[in-house]
Write a protein that holds these residues in place. Structure first.
Motif, PDB file in Angstrom:
ATOM      1  N   ASN A   9       5.678   5.330  10.468  1.00  0.00           N
ATOM      2  CA  ASN A   9       5.507   5.809  11.830  1.00  0.00           C
ATOM      3  C   ASN A   9       4.006   5.830  12.102  1.00  0.00           C
ATOM      4  OD1 ASN A   9       5.820   7.106  14.356  1.00  0.00           O
ATOM      5  ND2 ASN A   9       5.550   9.109  13.389  1.00  0.00           N
ATOM      6  N   VAL A  10       3.540   4.908  12.929  1.00  0.00           N
ATOM      7  CA  VAL A  10       2.105   4.785  13.180  1.00  0.00           C
ATOM      8  C   VAL A  10       1.689   5.822  14.223  1.00  0.00           C
ATOM      9  CG1 VAL A  10       0.228   3.255  13.872  1.00  0.00           C
ATOM     10  CG2 VAL A  10       2.184   2.339  12.599  1.00  0.00           C
ATOM     11  N   LEU A  11       1.035   6.861  13.760  1.00  0.00           N
ATOM     12  CA  LEU A  11       0.621   7.941  14.637  1.00  0.00           C
ATOM     13  C   LEU A  11      -0.475   7.499  15.596  1.00  0.00           C
ATOM     14  CD1 LEU A  11       0.439  10.821  11.998  1.00  0.00           C
ATOM     15  CD2 LEU A  11       2.276  10.387  13.646  1.00  0.00           C
ATOM     16  N   GLN A  12      -1.373   6.660  15.102  1.00  0.00           N
ATOM     17  CA  GLN A  12      -2.491   6.209  15.926  1.00  0.00           C
ATOM     18  C   GLN A  12      -3.072   4.928  15.361  1.00  0.00           C
ATOM     19  OE1 GLN A  12      -5.596   9.129  16.338  1.00  0.00           O
ATOM     20  NE2 GLN A  12      -6.820   7.907  17.748  1.00  0.00           N
ATOM     21  N   VAL A  13      -3.502   4.063  16.269  1.00  0.00           N
ATOM     22  CA  VAL A  13      -4.304   2.901  15.886  1.00  0.00           C
ATOM     23  C   VAL A  13      -5.737   3.264  16.248  1.00  0.00           C
ATOM     24  CG1 VAL A  13      -4.778   0.472  16.329  1.00  0.00           C
ATOM     25  CG2 VAL A  13      -2.421   1.265  16.181  1.00  0.00           C
ATOM     26  N   ILE A  34       5.840   8.724   1.898  1.00  0.00           N
ATOM     27  CA  ILE A  34       4.873   8.528   2.975  1.00  0.00           C
ATOM     28  C   ILE A  34       5.620   8.076   4.222  1.00  0.00           C
ATOM     29  CG2 ILE A  34       2.941   7.111   3.759  1.00  0.00           C
ATOM     30  CD1 ILE A  34       2.002   7.057   0.832  1.00  0.00           C
ATOM     31  N   THR A  35       5.476   8.855   5.281  1.00  0.00           N
ATOM     32  CA  THR A  35       6.218   8.581   6.515  1.00  0.00           C
ATOM     33  C   THR A  35       5.313   8.188   7.671  1.00  0.00           C
ATOM     34  OG1 THR A  35       6.143  10.942   7.053  1.00  0.00           O
ATOM     35  CG2 THR A  35       8.099  10.132   5.882  1.00  0.00           C
ATOM     36  N   ASP A  36       4.131   8.772   7.726  1.00  0.00           N
ATOM     37  CA  ASP A  36       3.258   8.595   8.881  1.00  0.00           C
ATOM     38  C   ASP A  36       1.905   8.040   8.458  1.00  0.00           C
ATOM     39  OD1 ASP A  36       5.159   9.847  10.677  1.00  0.00           O
ATOM     40  OD2 ASP A  36       4.594  11.740   9.717  1.00  0.00           O
ATOM     41  N   ALA A  37       1.308   7.266   9.374  1.00  0.00           N
ATOM     42  CA  ALA A  37       0.025   6.648   9.038  1.00  0.00           C
ATOM     43  C   ALA A  37      -0.845   6.461  10.280  1.00  0.00           C
ATOM     44  CB  ALA A  37       0.255   5.295   8.371  1.00  0.00           C
ATOM     45  N   THR A  77      -0.267  -4.517  15.307  1.00  0.00           N
ATOM     46  CA  THR A  77      -0.557  -3.634  14.176  1.00  0.00           C
ATOM     47  C   THR A  77       0.482  -2.519  14.089  1.00  0.00           C
ATOM     48  OG1 THR A  77      -2.930  -4.092  14.402  1.00  0.00           O
ATOM     49  CG2 THR A  77      -2.304  -2.146  13.136  1.00  0.00           C
ATOM     50  N   ARG A  78       0.815  -1.941  15.232  1.00  0.00           N
ATOM     51  CA  ARG A  78       1.861  -0.901  15.250  1.00  0.00           C
ATOM     52  C   ARG A  78       3.194  -1.478  14.778  1.00  0.00           C
ATOM     53  NH1 ARG A  78      -0.707   0.111  20.266  1.00  0.00           N
ATOM     54  NH2 ARG A  78      -1.901   2.067  20.263  1.00  0.00           N
ATOM     55  N   LYS A  79       3.506  -2.680  15.229  1.00  0.00           N
ATOM     56  CA  LYS A  79       4.773  -3.308  14.840  1.00  0.00           C
ATOM     57  C   LYS A  79       4.806  -3.579  13.342  1.00  0.00           C
ATOM     58  CE  LYS A  79       7.870  -7.145  15.961  1.00  0.00           C
ATOM     59  NZ  LYS A  79       8.070  -8.365  16.786  1.00  0.00           N
ATOM     60  N   ALA A  80       3.673  -4.016  12.794  1.00  0.00           N
ATOM     61  CA  ALA A  80       3.601  -4.260  11.353  1.00  0.00           C
ATOM     62  C   ALA A  80       3.862  -2.971  10.589  1.00  0.00           C
ATOM     63  CB  ALA A  80       2.224  -4.828  10.983  1.00  0.00           C
ATOM     64  N   GLY A  81       3.292  -1.870  11.064  1.00  0.00           N
ATOM     65  CA  GLY A  81       3.532  -0.579  10.431  1.00  0.00           C
ATOM     66  C   GLY A  81       4.998  -0.186  10.478  1.00  0.00           C
ATOM     67  N   LYS A  82       5.621  -0.410  11.623  1.00  0.00           N
ATOM     68  CA  LYS A  82       7.044  -0.070  11.779  1.00  0.00           C
ATOM     69  C   LYS A  82       7.903  -0.902  10.836  1.00  0.00           C
ATOM     70  CE  LYS A  82      10.681   0.389  15.271  1.00  0.00           C
ATOM     71  NZ  LYS A  82      11.022   0.233  16.721  1.00  0.00           N
ATOM     72  N   ILE A  83       7.601  -2.193  10.726  1.00  0.00           N
ATOM     73  CA  ILE A  83       8.360  -3.058   9.825  1.00  0.00           C
ATOM     74  C   ILE A  83       8.234  -2.570   8.385  1.00  0.00           C
ATOM     75  CG2 ILE A  83       8.520  -5.401   8.873  1.00  0.00           C
ATOM     76  CD1 ILE A  83       7.518  -6.418  11.607  1.00  0.00           C
ATOM     77  N   LEU A 105       0.835  -1.208   0.000  1.00  0.00           N
ATOM     78  CA  LEU A 105       0.000   0.000   0.000  1.00  0.00           C
ATOM     79  C   LEU A 105       0.865   1.251   0.000  1.00  0.00           C
ATOM     80  CD1 LEU A 105      -2.652  -1.064   2.681  1.00  0.00           C
ATOM     81  CD2 LEU A 105      -3.000  -0.987   0.204  1.00  0.00           C
ATOM     82  N   LYS A 106       1.884   1.259   0.842  1.00  0.00           N
ATOM     83  CA  LYS A 106       2.774   2.410   0.976  1.00  0.00           C
ATOM     84  C   LYS A 106       3.514   2.701  -0.336  1.00  0.00           C
ATOM     85  CE  LYS A 106       6.775   3.935   3.766  1.00  0.00           C
ATOM     86  NZ  LYS A 106       7.797   4.063   2.708  1.00  0.00           N
TER      87      LYS A 106
END
Length: 286
Positions: free
Chosen positions: A148-152, A119-122, A138-144, A107-108
């Motif tokens: 940078n996961v701003l919010q879940v 794209i840096t933040d989501a 979910t946050r870890k998946a974003g980091k991988i 997606l990114k």
């Protein structure tokens, strides 16, 4: 030259995922099409023999041909340890968050190419009943995936915001019903001005459209076995073929009173008819 620092919203779904951004020219949220020009991307991963990883439509299309190289419905496994759930390819074990990261990466990368922007933040949405383990995964998946996961964000809250419930100007209590491809939740929310308060939520992380598909799959397999004395679901290739046809039949039954499925396995064939009435009977317990 690429601009820097685009923030996106991501719906990381069980069967399909999507990514959106706010169009600065019109101050409106817009879904970003993927490399295949589609607004949604199948949450399907294919591990190729040459160690490459393909996500999306191509992976979904090859599910029948190479089912042993395919991973689907990863969202249902989020929050589990690597000991409790993993898929192994070419000697490497992948956890649920590592697999989900491949979907997020697709997606990114597609969004970056389309928007010509890094794209840096989501913000990533999750079912409201997700516990800390699922949210952390979910946050870890974003980091991988390099985000940078701003919010879940809870999916019902995202749905209410997208509907504009916070700008309608009246205080109210609303009910959000979210039946997705693999998860289900219901939420009661209190809206006061621009404030959204979640009063109650419940759900089932193993109930979704997939379960309606499975009812058709099982029925078709039973009809085949009654006719030929063999269970086609014992073969992974046959299962993927029946699954593909079952999904098409489910969609067809939304428009027509009946659908027909041809099931082929081990040199034998059965033609199974599923009426809307039969479908409702099969899925009544759901």
């Amino acid at each position: 030259m690429k601009q820097m620092g685009k923030v996106v919203g991501i719906d990381l779904g069980t069967t399909f995922s999507a990514i959106a951004h706010v169009d600065d020219d019109h101050a409106q949220e817009v879904i970003v099409p993927n490399a295949e020009s589609a607004r949604i991307t199948p949450s399907v991963i294919m591990f190729e023999d040459d160690n490459s990883i393909i996500v999306g439509d191509v992976a979904k299309q090859n599910a029948v041909a190479v089912p042993e190289q395919i991973v689907e419905f990863v969202k249902r496994e989020m929050g589990k340890s690597k000991e409790d759930f993993f898929r192994e390819f070419d000697g490497k074990a992948y956890s649920a968050e590592e697999l989900s990261a491949q979907i997020l990466l697709k997606l990114k990368q597609d969004a970056e190419a389309y928007l010509n922007t890094e794209i840096t933040d989501a913000v990533i949405t999750v079912p409201a009943y997700f516990r800390d383990a699922e949210r952390d995964a979910t946050r870890k998946a974003g980091k991988i995936a390099g985000l940078n996961v701003l919010q879940v964000l809870n999916e019902p809250t995202a749905a209410a915001l997208a509907y504009g419930i916070d700008i309608h100007g009246s205080d109210q209590t609303c009910f959000v019903f979210d039946l997705g491809g693999g998860t289900f939740d219901v939420t009661i929310m209190k809206v006061s001005g621009s404030n959204l308060e979640m009063i109650a939520t419940n759900g089932d992380h193993r109930l979704g459209g997939k379960d309606w598909d499975d009812k058709i799959i099982t029925y078709v397999a039973q009809q085949f076995e009654e006719e030929h004395g063999e269970n086609p679901l014992q073969d992974l290739h046959a299962y993927q073929d029946i699954q593909k046809n079952a999904i098409s039949a489910k969609v067809e039954l939304s428009r027509r009173p009946r659908a027909r499925i041809v099931c082929q396995y081990n040199g034998k064939s059965s033609r199974v008819e599923v009426t809307k009435e039969k479908f409702e009977e099969l899925t009544a317990d759901l």
